[in-house]
Design an enzyme around this catalytic site. Sequence first.
Site, PDB file in Angstrom:
ATOM      1  N   CYS A 116       0.462  -1.420   0.570  1.00 30.67           N
ATOM      2  CA  CYS A 116       0.269   0.363  -0.117  1.00 30.67           C
ATOM      3  C   CYS A 116       0.744   1.081   0.122  1.00 30.67           C
ATOM      4  O   CYS A 116      -0.051   2.175   0.499  1.00 30.67           O
ATOM      5  CB  CYS A 116      -0.666   0.009   1.244  1.00 30.67           C
ATOM      6  SG  CYS A 116      -2.171  -0.961   1.265  1.00 30.67           S
ATOM      7  N   HIS A 145      -2.605   3.267  -5.858  1.00 32.82           N
ATOM      8  CA  HIS A 145      -3.368   2.258  -6.259  1.00 32.82           C
ATOM      9  C   HIS A 145      -4.889   2.509  -5.431  1.00 32.82           C
ATOM     10  O   HIS A 145      -4.700   3.309  -4.838  1.00 32.82           O
ATOM     11  CB  HIS A 145      -2.906   0.614  -5.348  1.00 32.82           C
ATOM     12  CG  HIS A 145      -3.024   0.648  -4.003  1.00 32.82           C
ATOM     13  ND1 HIS A 145      -2.220   1.258  -3.285  1.00 32.82           N
ATOM     14  CD2 HIS A 145      -4.265   0.377  -3.608  1.00 32.82           C
ATOM     15  CE1 HIS A 145      -2.374   1.347  -2.184  1.00 32.82           C
ATOM     16  NE2 HIS A 145      -3.920   0.592  -2.275  1.00 32.82           N
ATOM     17  N   GLU A 195     -13.827  -0.819   1.407  1.00 31.79           N
ATOM     18  CA  GLU A 195     -12.520  -0.502   0.849  1.00 31.79           C
ATOM     19  C   GLU A 195     -12.252  -1.909  -0.435  1.00 31.79           C
ATOM     20  O   GLU A 195     -12.029  -1.255  -1.812  1.00 31.79           O
ATOM     21  CB  GLU A 195     -11.036  -0.487   0.970  1.00 31.79           C
ATOM     22  CG  GLU A 195     -10.377   0.249   1.194  1.00 31.79           C
ATOM     23  CD  GLU A 195      -8.836  -0.118   2.361  1.00 31.79           C
ATOM     24  OE1 GLU A 195      -8.470  -0.552   2.315  1.00 31.79           O
ATOM     25  OE2 GLU A 195      -7.725   1.092   1.337  1.00 31.79           O
TER      26      GLU A 195
END
Lengths: 147, 146
Positions: free
Chosen positions: A38, A44, A128
């Site tokens: 991440c 991303h 998410e």
Amino acid sequence: MSRPLKLSLTRRYHFSASHRLHSAAFSEEENKRLYGKCSNPYGHGHNYVLEVTVTGAVDPETGMIANLGELDPFVEREVVEAFDHKYLNKDVAEFEKQVPTTENLCREAYRRLKDFPAARLERVRIEETSKNSFEIRGESSGLGQGA
Amino acid sequence: MIRITRKIEFSAAHHYHNPNFSAEENRRIFGKCNNPHGHGHNYVLEVTIAGEPDPATGMVLDLKELKEILQREVADRMDHRHLNYEVPELSGQIPTCENIAAVIWRLLEPKITQGKLDRVRLYESPDLFADCTAEPNGAGHARGRA
């Protein structure tokens, strides 16, 4: 004997955005260890789902806690348009200094929505991905109650 | 305490219209939901019962029994019906998700004899649902006629 009832209404909205989990307070190595992939430098993205729950009296004339004709444009304006197809770290001022984890995204969405005038904001929940979700409720938000 | 949830689906028609409002107000407040000939949804109902499992059966409430109650009280009344005209419990009310959920709660609560009705969640579409629960402080929000 019938108990008094509490009703809430939940609406789901969708937005897609990119982010990078990276904190200037940590070294590159610490960032990598803490946030893993991440923390990849170019970011991303996710297809987020935003769930907004409002509660209050059901108006006997309309049968509604809140008219979607008011709730939808409010949420679209305050959150969806601000986040959709954006790079959260750069395009949303609040995330210039705090890491755009979905925890922080929840708090920011709650802050933006808590003054909805027509009903009380009870909960904001964000998925998410289909495998993880985060939620915040009025009483424990640390951001004050909704209207 | 354990919570168990059973889901059923039913399909029904409705439209929103309040005779106390002018035609123009009805259109402004209810939008396309005011179309006179109605429209329909595939409703998804999730019913949650809370209780302690019976030590002999290991069950809060036999799901088979819950399934029958949901069929009889909800599906038989509402499935493939027009909610404005064919469901007397909704008569005089706008058949919104909130009002239908409250009516379903009132229909189910007396029928649940093992465990307690904990939550009625009614999806009108995957992106819209109402939750009906018992008011924790006793001061009810629901002012409908359910």
